[in-house]
Enzyme design. Structure first.
Site, PDB file in Angstrom:
ATOM      1  N   ASP A   8       0.857  -1.187   0.000  1.00 20.34           N
ATOM      2  CA  ASP A   8       0.000   0.000   0.000  1.00 20.34           C
ATOM      3  C   ASP A   8       0.895   1.239   0.000  1.00 20.34           C
ATOM      4  O   ASP A   8       2.130   1.150  -0.187  1.00 20.34           O
ATOM      5  CB  ASP A   8      -1.021  -0.055   1.158  1.00 20.34           C
ATOM      6  CG  ASP A   8      -0.407   0.209   2.529  1.00 20.34           C
ATOM      7  OD1 ASP A   8       0.826   0.411   2.625  1.00 20.34           O
ATOM      8  OD2 ASP A   8      -1.172   0.218   3.513  1.00 20.34           O
ATOM      9  N   CYS A  65       2.910  -3.241   4.063  1.00 24.25           N
ATOM     10  CA  CYS A  65       2.026  -2.127   4.448  1.00 24.25           C
ATOM     11  C   CYS A  65       2.676  -1.439   5.639  1.00 24.25           C
ATOM     12  O   CYS A  65       3.868  -1.646   5.898  1.00 24.25           O
ATOM     13  CB  CYS A  65       0.593  -2.608   4.719  1.00 24.25           C
ATOM     14  SG  CYS A  65       0.364  -3.643   6.170  1.00 24.25           S
ATOM     15  N   THR A  67       2.266  -1.790   8.934  1.00 22.43           N
ATOM     16  CA  THR A  67       2.652  -2.741   9.986  1.00 22.43           C
ATOM     17  C   THR A  67       2.989  -4.129   9.457  1.00 22.43           C
ATOM     18  O   THR A  67       3.543  -4.949  10.202  1.00 22.43           O
ATOM     19  CB  THR A  67       1.483  -2.923  10.972  1.00 22.43           C
ATOM     20  OG1 THR A  67       0.345  -3.408  10.232  1.00 22.43           O
ATOM     21  CG2 THR A  67       1.141  -1.616  11.671  1.00 22.43           C
ATOM     22  N   HIS A  98      10.107 -23.966   8.649  1.00 23.79           N
ATOM     23  CA  HIS A  98       9.050 -24.754   9.303  1.00 23.79           C
ATOM     24  C   HIS A  98       7.663 -24.568   8.696  1.00 23.79           C
ATOM     25  O   HIS A  98       6.864 -25.505   8.699  1.00 23.79           O
ATOM     26  CB  HIS A  98       8.987 -24.403  10.796  1.00 23.79           C
ATOM     27  CG  HIS A  98      10.139 -24.957  11.574  1.00 23.79           C
ATOM     28  ND1 HIS A  98      10.194 -24.938  12.946  1.00 23.79           N
ATOM     29  CD2 HIS A  98      11.297 -25.555  11.160  1.00 23.79           C
ATOM     30  CE1 HIS A  98      11.325 -25.499  13.360  1.00 23.79           C
ATOM     31  NE2 HIS A  98      12.016 -25.865  12.291  1.00 23.79           N
ATOM     32  N   HIS A 133       7.456 -31.124   9.349  1.00 26.38           N
ATOM     33  CA  HIS A 133       6.844 -29.821   9.072  1.00 26.38           C
ATOM     34  C   HIS A 133       5.901 -29.888   7.874  1.00 26.38           C
ATOM     35  O   HIS A 133       4.957 -29.103   7.790  1.00 26.38           O
ATOM     36  CB  HIS A 133       7.924 -28.761   8.860  1.00 26.38           C
ATOM     37  CG  HIS A 133       8.809 -28.624  10.057  1.00 26.38           C
ATOM     38  ND1 HIS A 133       8.355 -28.162  11.261  1.00 26.38           N
ATOM     39  CD2 HIS A 133      10.115 -28.952  10.246  1.00 26.38           C
ATOM     40  CE1 HIS A 133       9.332 -28.181  12.144  1.00 26.38           C
ATOM     41  NE2 HIS A 133      10.413 -28.659  11.549  1.00 26.38           N
TER      42      HIS A 133
HETATM   43  C1  RB5 Z   1      -2.444   2.464   6.388  1.00 24.10           C
HETATM   44  O1  RB5 Z   1      -2.528   3.664   7.066  1.00 24.10           O
HETATM   45  C2  RB5 Z   1      -2.195   1.331   7.369  1.00 24.10           C
HETATM   46  O2  RB5 Z   1      -3.367   1.032   8.058  1.00 24.10           O
HETATM   47  C3  RB5 Z   1      -1.685   0.118   6.629  1.00 24.10           C
HETATM   48  O3  RB5 Z   1      -0.510   0.440   5.967  1.00 24.10           O
HETATM   49  C4  RB5 Z   1      -1.367  -1.092   7.460  1.00 24.10           C
HETATM   50  O4  RB5 Z   1      -0.511  -0.777   8.517  1.00 24.10           O
HETATM   51  C5  RB5 Z   1      -2.511  -1.913   7.887  1.00 24.10           C
HETATM   52  O5  RB5 Z   1      -2.382  -2.973   8.526  1.00 24.10           O
END
Ligand code: RB5
Length: 146
Positions: A8, A65, A67, A98, A133
């Site tokens: 993203d 993304c 996180t 694994h 595994h």
């Molecule tokens: C976008 O702001 C953020 O929510 C996305 O990049 C991600 O971290 C979602 O899990």
């Protein structure tokens, strides 16, 4: 080896760093976007990379993304995908050894670019161990039909 890349808006810059690494290693990739920092919805991009890996169009995937969480949840909805969100090299090594993870997820707002590239290298350089595994991975696959 062709690697599916998707992200993203939070992952655009890190993806470009990863592309340089893949170029240095002579590895091919297919970029499913996004390629601007305009806000987009990560499930669409996680699903695109997931479909490419699940269909065999790409052998592995790297998705990003903010996180690594949202895009990995989305990719894991695609049958055949085992996406692992890794924040260190140990996780990247073990999820290949694994879990036979076929997609690496990264959080561009969690790990810095230096660590992220080391995680990518570890993921690419580690093979699935099979053996006991394989049974566990098969049990995961069976859940897709549960
Ligand atoms: C976008 O702001 C953020 O929510 C996305 O990049 C991600 O971290 C979602 O899990």
């Amino acid at each position: 080896m062709t690697i599916a890349l998707a992200n993203d808006h939070a992952g655009v810059a890190l993806k470009e760093e990863i592309k340089k690494l893949l170029d240095e290693r002579g590895l091919g990739y297919k970029d499913f976007g996004t390629n601007t920092t305009d806000s987009v919805d990560y499930p669409e991009f996680g699903a695109a990379a997931g479909r490419a890996v699940a269909s065999g169009e790409c052998e592995l995937g790297i998705i990003i993304c903010g996180t690594g969480i949202g895009i990995s949840i989305a990719a894991n909805k695609i049958k055949g995908v085992r996406a692992a969100n890794c924040t260190n090299c140990f996780m990247a090594e073990m999820t290949r050894r694994h879990n036979d993870a076929n997609i690496l997820a990264l959080g561009a707002r969690v790990v810095g670019p230096g660590l992220a590239l080391k995680i990518v290298e570890t993921f690419l350089d580690t093979s699935f161990e099979g053996g006991r595994h394989q049974r566990r991975v098969d049990l995961i696959s069976a859940l897709e039909n549960a």
